[in-house]
Write an enzyme that holds these catalytic residues in place. Structure first.
Site, PDB file in Angstrom:
ATOM      1  N   LYS A 188       0.872  -1.190   0.000  1.00 53.96           N
ATOM      2  CA  LYS A 188       0.000   0.000   0.000  1.00 53.96           C
ATOM      3  C   LYS A 188       0.900   1.228   0.000  1.00 53.96           C
ATOM      4  O   LYS A 188       1.382   1.658   1.042  1.00 53.96           O
ATOM      5  CB  LYS A 188      -0.878  -0.029   1.254  1.00 53.96           C
ATOM      6  CG  LYS A 188      -2.221   0.648   1.135  1.00 53.96           C
ATOM      7  CD  LYS A 188      -2.183   2.090   0.739  1.00 53.96           C
ATOM      8  CE  LYS A 188      -1.934   3.066   1.850  1.00 53.96           C
ATOM      9  NZ  LYS A 188      -1.754   4.443   1.361  1.00 53.96           N
ATOM     10  N   GLY A 241       6.354   5.270   8.582  1.00 55.62           N
ATOM     11  CA  GLY A 241       5.455   6.426   8.543  1.00 55.62           C
ATOM     12  C   GLY A 241       5.378   7.079   9.906  1.00 55.62           C
ATOM     13  O   GLY A 241       6.306   6.975  10.718  1.00 55.62           O
ATOM     14  N   SER A 242       4.240   7.715  10.154  1.00 54.93           N
ATOM     15  CA  SER A 242       4.125   8.525  11.366  1.00 54.93           C
ATOM     16  C   SER A 242       3.775   7.671  12.582  1.00 54.93           C
ATOM     17  O   SER A 242       3.216   6.579  12.462  1.00 54.93           O
ATOM     18  CB  SER A 242       3.046   9.595  11.162  1.00 54.93           C
ATOM     19  OG  SER A 242       1.793   8.965  11.027  1.00 54.93           O
ATOM     20  N   THR A 245      -0.027   6.762  12.945  1.00 56.26           N
ATOM     21  CA  THR A 245      -0.485   5.615  12.152  1.00 56.26           C
ATOM     22  C   THR A 245       0.095   4.315  12.720  1.00 56.26           C
ATOM     23  O   THR A 245      -0.598   3.297  12.794  1.00 56.26           O
ATOM     24  CB  THR A 245      -0.094   5.794  10.670  1.00 56.26           C
ATOM     25  OG1 THR A 245      -0.665   7.022  10.210  1.00 56.26           O
ATOM     26  CG2 THR A 245      -0.605   4.665   9.809  1.00 56.26           C
ATOM     27  N   GLY A 246       1.351   4.372  13.168  1.00 52.48           N
ATOM     28  CA  GLY A 246       1.961   3.184  13.764  1.00 52.48           C
ATOM     29  C   GLY A 246       1.143   2.674  14.941  1.00 52.48           C
ATOM     30  O   GLY A 246       0.909   1.471  15.104  1.00 52.48           O
ATOM     31  N   GLU A 264       8.690   1.490  11.552  1.00 53.54           N
ATOM     32  CA  GLU A 264       9.809   2.434  11.474  1.00 53.54           C
ATOM     33  C   GLU A 264       9.164   3.812  11.462  1.00 53.54           C
ATOM     34  O   GLU A 264       8.537   4.201  10.488  1.00 53.54           O
ATOM     35  CB  GLU A 264      10.636   2.164  10.204  1.00 53.54           C
ATOM     36  CG  GLU A 264      12.083   2.620  10.325  1.00 53.54           C
ATOM     37  CD  GLU A 264      12.338   3.984   9.751  1.00 53.54           C
ATOM     38  OE1 GLU A 264      12.119   4.985  10.477  1.00 53.54           O
ATOM     39  OE2 GLU A 264      12.739   4.047   8.584  1.00 53.54           O
ATOM     40  N   CYS A 299      13.531  10.240   7.639  1.00 51.91           N
ATOM     41  CA  CYS A 299      13.280   9.889   9.036  1.00 51.91           C
ATOM     42  C   CYS A 299      14.504  10.126   9.909  1.00 51.91           C
ATOM     43  O   CYS A 299      14.370  10.484  11.062  1.00 51.91           O
ATOM     44  CB  CYS A 299      12.758   8.471   9.157  1.00 51.91           C
ATOM     45  SG  CYS A 299      13.721   7.282   8.237  1.00 51.91           S
ATOM     46  N   GLU A 398       8.421  15.841  15.955  1.00 48.69           N
ATOM     47  CA  GLU A 398       9.005  15.746  14.632  1.00 48.69           C
ATOM     48  C   GLU A 398       8.275  16.666  13.653  1.00 48.69           C
ATOM     49  O   GLU A 398       7.048  16.668  13.587  1.00 48.69           O
ATOM     50  CB  GLU A 398       8.898  14.300  14.120  1.00 48.69           C
ATOM     51  CG  GLU A 398       9.565  14.140  12.771  1.00 48.69           C
ATOM     52  CD  GLU A 398       9.447  12.718  12.220  1.00 48.69           C
ATOM     53  OE1 GLU A 398       8.364  12.133  12.276  1.00 48.69           O
ATOM     54  OE2 GLU A 398      10.473  12.226  11.709  1.00 48.69           O
TER      55      GLU A 398
HETATM   56  P1  ADP Z   1       2.133  11.135   7.006  1.00 53.08           P
HETATM   57  O1  ADP Z   1       1.240  11.746   8.039  1.00 53.08           O
HETATM   58  O2  ADP Z   1       3.512  11.631   7.046  1.00 53.08           O
HETATM   59  O3  ADP Z   1       1.543  11.072   5.629  1.00 53.08           O
HETATM   60  P2  ADP Z   1       1.282   8.502   7.593  1.00 53.08           P
HETATM   61  O4  ADP Z   1       1.737   7.646   8.705  1.00 53.08           O
HETATM   62  O5  ADP Z   1      -0.119   9.013   7.644  1.00 53.08           O
HETATM   63  O6  ADP Z   1       2.332   9.643   7.471  1.00 53.08           O
HETATM   64  O7  ADP Z   1       1.466   7.757   6.203  1.00 53.08           O
HETATM   65  C1  ADP Z   1       2.322   6.690   5.964  1.00 53.08           C
HETATM   66  C2  ADP Z   1       1.525   5.585   5.307  1.00 53.08           C
HETATM   67  O8  ADP Z   1       0.505   5.157   6.199  1.00 53.08           O
HETATM   68  C3  ADP Z   1       0.810   5.978   4.008  1.00 53.08           C
HETATM   69  O9  ADP Z   1       0.913   4.934   3.063  1.00 53.08           O
HETATM   70  C4  ADP Z   1      -0.601   6.167   4.469  1.00 53.08           C
HETATM   71  O10 ADP Z   1      -1.563   5.953   3.450  1.00 53.08           O
HETATM   72  C5  ADP Z   1      -0.738   5.089   5.519  1.00 53.08           C
HETATM   73  N1  ADP Z   1      -1.833   5.300   6.467  1.00 53.08           N
HETATM   74  C6  ADP Z   1      -2.338   6.476   6.919  1.00 53.08           C
HETATM   75  N2  ADP Z   1      -3.359   6.270   7.768  1.00 53.08           N
HETATM   76  C7  ADP Z   1      -3.512   4.927   7.870  1.00 53.08           C
HETATM   77  C8  ADP Z   1      -4.413   4.068   8.604  1.00 53.08           C
HETATM   78  N3  ADP Z   1      -5.358   4.557   9.397  1.00 53.08           N
HETATM   79  N4  ADP Z   1      -4.254   2.737   8.462  1.00 53.08           N
HETATM   80  C9  ADP Z   1      -3.284   2.221   7.684  1.00 53.08           C
HETATM   81  N5  ADP Z   1      -2.437   2.971   6.953  1.00 53.08           N
HETATM   82  C10 ADP Z   1      -2.536   4.302   7.038  1.00 53.08           C
END
Ligand code: ADP
Length: 494
Positions: A188, A241-242, A245-246, A264, A299, A398
């Site tokens: 994804k 990612g963030s 979301t993690g 990560e 990162c 961050e």
């Molecule tokens: P940023 O805020 O820097 O865009 P995210 O953590 O939101 O960082 O994005 C990193 C990845 O996580 C992207 O591929 C994004 O589509 C995905 N993402 C964002 N929200 C969700 C969620 N609720 N569940 C799973 N994946 C997500």
């Protein structure tokens, strides 16, 4: 590569992208599409399929079927290795096209993108291709009347959720070891940087990866990403990612099948400069590059500069000088040092951080503004803020943008305390001529990576992973393989 080759590609129309499921390109089940804006000029570049819950479920089912019938895991290691080697070769043959497509999508300056994206992705895929037939099981030291074997088995279906800053490099960190160990994958990509990674996934099929082994679904994280996280049929989730979301991914896992989750996440990495640094000028140049390249969107960015008080003013002046020599602008020019910020949302968030830093007593000594707005794109001056306190937002949160906070310290102990005073622990750097101090700092600063008398630039032979709220598990190196295997014991009575 020269500028004319890049210019020939920069205006080429980009055809709409669809999902890649079971070896076929398919649109969303309801036909929905998402526009892709280029951060270079804010214009529509193309569109991607806006994935639905059903699309993600179909992709996962396809990956599961491919795993169960062993069309990939069951192939001899040498055959899998050949396919992955061929994939790396195709990535290299298409490097410029992939890099330019990625830059038009995410805004990274091309000089960095060409190396860090297809270049590094191909190297990563090749590294794991070469490794895959050199990984052995084990024989345990059991009593002589039994034989204890430890097999290393693929886990099954791997879900990979990737970010927008270095889609190919980070994508390859997940796909390389996952596929090398015989898993099937559903990918994804990030909403604002999916194109080059989708193209790289297609190349895997061209290289001979059987259909269904690597599937890729575009769309919103909150829809397709959540569906992947909650799936009962995904065995391992790997994510960059963030932190927000993690955290959600761990919840999804707990609410569904307790799939393994490897994260990560972000960092607030301290770059620590002692007065006895071997070359302060070099330290200043590297400190500027170590936060401002790719508009600070990496990162391990050295976003906190900790400087020994006795050299603070002169060192900051050198960093300002190095920064002012960096050219911000069109990311498709080879002489650009800092390209576009990935999205307008991100740009406005960056500016917000600068405003907060000022309100909290920070002094902006360079930059702090949006620029080149007439282009329609998203550009920001690299920004240096001094007098940043240990509890300030700029120390604790961050930014993921081109904003450097500077704090001075008096002693080594204070430097360590400041360095460790956040919830993060991804990377850090120390500049000193004192060997003992260098080793002490490596031990005492709580991070996954420490650089000494340099910053950034570690290659694929060493792991990258955070401690604390920077995540768990490592990308890169042979250690990454642990995420993509199960250990199985065979206990055999003789
Ligand atoms: P940023 O805020 O820097 O865009 P995210 O953590 O939101 O960082 O994005 C990193 C990845 O996580 C992207 O591929 C994004 O589509 C995905 N993402 C964002 N929200 C969700 C969620 N609720 N569940 C799973 N994946 C997500």
């Amino acid at each position: 590569m020269d500028q004319s080759q890049i210019d020939a590609l920069r205006t080429q129309p980009v055809l709409p992208f669809n999902h890649l499921i079971n070896g076929r390109h398919v649109g969303a089940s309801d036909g929905a599409r998402m526009e892709v804006l280029s951060p270079i000029d804010g214009r529509v570049l193309t569109s991607v399929a806006k994935g639905t819950v059903a699309d993600m479920e179909t992709a996962i089912a396809s990956a599961r079927e491919a795993f169960e019938d062993r069309r990939w895991a069951g192939q001899p290691p040498a055959a899998r290795k050949n396919v992955l080697m061929k994939w790396a070769q195709l990535i290299e043959e298409n490097a410029l096209e992939l890099a330019v497509l990625g830059v038009r999508d995410n805004g990274t300056e091309i000089g960095m993108a060409i190396k860090a994206e297809p270049g590094s992705a191909a190297a990563t895929i090749r590294y794991y291709a070469e490794a895959l037939d050199k990984i052995y099981g084990e024989i345990a030291s059991t009593p002589t009347d039994v034989l204890g074997l430890i097999h290393k088995e693929p886990v099954g279906v791997v879900g990979a959720i990737t970010p927008w800053n270095f889609p190919l490099m980070i994508g390859a960190w997940k796909l390389g070891p996952a596929l090398a160990m015989g898993n099937s994958v559903v990918l994804k990509p990030a909403e604002t940087a999916s194109l080059s990674l989708m193209r790289m996934a297609e190349l895997a099929l061209e290289a001979g990866l059987p259909p269904g082994v690597l599937n890729a679904v575009t769309g919103e994280g909150a829809v397709v990403g959540e569906t992947m996280g909650l799936s009962m049929d995904v065995d391992v989730l790997v994510f960059t990612g963030s932190g927000g979301t993690g955290r959600r991914l761990m919840e999804y896992s707990a609410r569904s099948n307790m799939k393994r989750v490897y994260l990560e996440l972000g960092g607030k990495s301290p770059n620590i400069v002692f007065a006895d640094a071997p070359n302060l000028l070099e330290a200043a140049n590297v400190a500027a590059a170590g936060i401002f390249r790719n508009s600070g969107q990496f990162c391990v960015a050295g976003s906190r500069l900790l400087v020994e008080a006795t050299i603070h003013d002169e060192f900051v002046a050198e960093v300002v000088k190095a920064t002012s020599a960096m050219r911000v602008g069109d990311p498709l020019r080879l002489d650009t040092h800092i390209g576009a910020v990935n999205s307008e949302t991100q740009l406005l968030a960056n500016i917000g951080f600068v405003e907060t830093a000022i309100a909290e007593g920070g002094q902006v000594v360079y930059g702090g503004e949006r620029m080149l707005q007439e282009t329609g794109g998203y550009y920001m001056t690299p920004t240096i803020v001094t007098d940043v306190k240990a509890d300030a937002t700029l120390t604790q949160k961050e930014v993921f943008g081109p904003v450097l906070g500077v704090t001075s310290f008096e002693t080594e102990d204070e430097a360590v305390r400041l360095a460790n005073a956040t919830v993060y622990g991804l990377a850090g750097g120390v500049w000193t001529s004192n060997l003992s101090r260098a080793h002490r700092m490596v031990r005492n600063v709580r991070t996954g990576v420490m650089h000494v008398n340099t910053y950034g630039g570690a290659d694929g032979t060493v792991p990258l992973g955070g401690v604390g709220q920077s995540g768990n598990g490592s990308d890169k190196s042979l250690h990454a393989i642990e995420k993509y295997i199960n250990l199985k014991t065979a206990w055999i009575k003789l």
